[in-house]
Design an enzyme around this catalytic site. Structure first.
Site, PDB file in Angstrom:
ATOM      1  N   ASP A 221      17.864  -0.994   2.854  1.00 52.43           N
ATOM      2  CA  ASP A 221      18.915  -0.802   1.859  1.00 52.43           C
ATOM      3  C   ASP A 221      18.382  -1.261   0.515  1.00 52.43           C
ATOM      4  O   ASP A 221      17.205  -1.073   0.236  1.00 52.43           O
ATOM      5  CB  ASP A 221      20.191  -1.534   2.277  1.00 52.43           C
ATOM      6  CG  ASP A 221      21.454  -0.806   1.820  1.00 52.43           C
ATOM      7  OD1 ASP A 221      21.432  -0.218   0.719  1.00 52.43           O
ATOM      8  OD2 ASP A 221      22.457  -0.810   2.547  1.00 52.43           O
ATOM      9  N   HIS A 296       4.953   6.145  -2.690  1.00 55.10           N
ATOM     10  CA  HIS A 296       4.376   6.969  -1.632  1.00 55.10           C
ATOM     11  C   HIS A 296       5.379   7.077  -0.488  1.00 55.10           C
ATOM     12  O   HIS A 296       5.987   6.082  -0.084  1.00 55.10           O
ATOM     13  CB  HIS A 296       3.092   6.344  -1.081  1.00 55.10           C
ATOM     14  CG  HIS A 296       1.996   6.175  -2.077  1.00 55.10           C
ATOM     15  ND1 HIS A 296       1.075   7.163  -2.333  1.00 55.10           N
ATOM     16  CD2 HIS A 296       1.678   5.133  -2.889  1.00 55.10           C
ATOM     17  CE1 HIS A 296       0.222   6.728  -3.247  1.00 55.10           C
ATOM     18  NE2 HIS A 296       0.574   5.502  -3.602  1.00 55.10           N
TER      19      HIS A 296
END
Length: 432
Positions: A221, A296
């Protein structure tokens, strides 16, 4: 929505309005640790604590606060401690907590709230002199049974001139670190490691004049997220290492956010690199600078979304299914003065990607330039070739898998690097 891969970003600069991003004054405690120790040191072992991971340390900490909360250092030596009585320290001044041990949540305790709370007062410091102090929440004991409404780890509320540094927060049953309406604070040299589920936020922050830097977060989260009521924040050298990603969210009625900088943010295998979420409400968000983002394997990159709602996982893992740049603004009150430049993005799956803009004005990507026009718009731009500079470096500590929710999560070592090529502002306390 943390599915597999999305895109790679080598550098990103997003500017809303004209802010250069900065603090508005000094941050951190008003007096040094040595000054506080010169007043008094309160060793919790002298107040009934034992470092056997069997006897409650909560009440001894609060007893020590009675003697050192108006000047001094509460000392928790190395060793393992059990916490059963949640710690609440109110209106202290010129005091510190030196957490060199590890505090473990009592697995049978069902209390809610914050395990460790500091509220009111000023000139406060929570730190580990060895950089090995930690709070272990053992949240998996809740999560393995499907329970996610549970205790939080650390809360700083309405405190001025303070710092938290050189400690680890691990496996919170719910949120890890919440900063509410605090001012002139500094957070640095921290590792936060939680389970792979929503609701296990890393750092949620609101207040004024706060510097957060050199922090690593693992969860599913919020990484470091700004809440409404935030002004003059500098957030930099952040390592979202298999996380939800950084954001600005819960922007509803009475939104008031200004002068926020995010700089040197490295995001690996996360939901997004940066997201602003709202849906209706009122208020203003102004003067934001997002600079030097590397990412990435993220599901989304830049997502400014005023139509946010709960969503199921989006099918696909490429740049056409999930736009790496998405700027969605209200029809009635469009976004203005946005600049997006020096962005190098490319999908890790597929051979094209899309940029989506709606009622957003400025320059770069798919933004329209004429904000004086009353006409609303929505546009999608398709990019079919990779930019020349999109390849970016990785970090040696990038995780190869997430931590689950049904087993104990190990306490991490605080890293010495949080962004490629950037030297932390302060050496680890334990390195001296």
């Amino acid at each position: 929505m943390q599915s597999k891969t999305f895109s790679v970003l080598s550098s990103c600069l997003l500017l809303i309005a004209t802010v250069q991003g900065q603090l508005s004054g000094s941050v951190g405690p008003s007096t040094s640790i040595s000054d506080k120790k010169a007043v008094k040191t309160c060793n919790v072992l002298d107040y009934g604590a034992t470092n056997d991971n069997k006897t409650d340390v909560g009440q001894p900490i609060m007893n020590a606060f009675e003697d050192c909360g108006s000047g001094g250092v509460i000392y928790i030596p190395e060793g393992d401690y059990l916490i059963q009585e949640w710690v609440s320290l109110r209106n202290g001044t010129a005091f510190a907590i030196q957490l060199d041990g590890v505090i473990y949540r009592n697995g049978t305790t069902t209390s809610q709230g914050y395990m460790f709370g500091i509220s009111g007062g000023s000139d406060f410091e929570l730190y580990s002199s060895t950089s090995k102090g930690a709070i272990q929440g053992s949240g998996y004991l809740y999560h393995m049974n499907g329970e996610f409404t549970a205790p939080r780890l650390l809360h700083i509320s309405d405190v001025s001139h303070w710092s938290v540094h050189d400690i680890a927060l691990v496996d919170a049953p719910m949120f890890h670190f919440v900063i509410d309406d605090a001012s002139n604070g500094e957070v640095y040299n921290m590792a936060i490691r939680g389970g792979n589920s929503g609701g296990l936020d890393g750092i949620d922050v609101s207040g004024d004049n706060i510097w957060i830097h050199d922090v690593m977060v693992t969860n599913k989260d919020e990484c470091v997220t700004v809440k409404t009521g935030s002004h003059n924040f500098q957030i930099e050298n952040i390592y979202c290492n298999w996380s939800g990603g950084c954001a600005m969210d819960s922007l509803g009625s009475g939104t008031n956010v200004s002068n926020i900088v995010y700089r040197n943010i490295y995001t690996w295998n996360s939901n997004q690199m940066y997201m602003i979420k709202s849906n209706g409400g009122d208020g203003e968000v102004s003067n934001l600078l997002f600079e030097n983002f590397i990412g990435h394997g993220n599901a989304y990159s830049l997502d400014l979304d005023s139509e946010w709602s709960s969503m199921d996982t989006v099918d696909g893992d490429d740049g056409e299914s999930r736009p790496p740049i998405r700027v969605i603004c209200p029809e009635a009150i469009p976004c203005t003065d946005i600049t997006i430049e020096d962005v190098d993005l490319w999908t890790e799956e597929g051979d094209s990607e899309t940029y989506v803009c709606k009622n957003a004005f400025g320059s770069g990507a798919c933004l329209k330039s004429d904000s004086s026009s009353t006409a609303t718009y929505a546009t999608t731009t398709t990019v079919t070739s990779a930019p020349s500079g999109y390849s970016a470096t990785t970090m040696a500590a990038d995780l190869t898998s997430a931590f689950g929710t049904d087993a104990s999560i190990p306490i991490p070592t605080i890293p010495t690097s949080f962004y490629p090529g950037a030297t932390p502002y302060s050496a680890l306390a334990g390195s001296s």
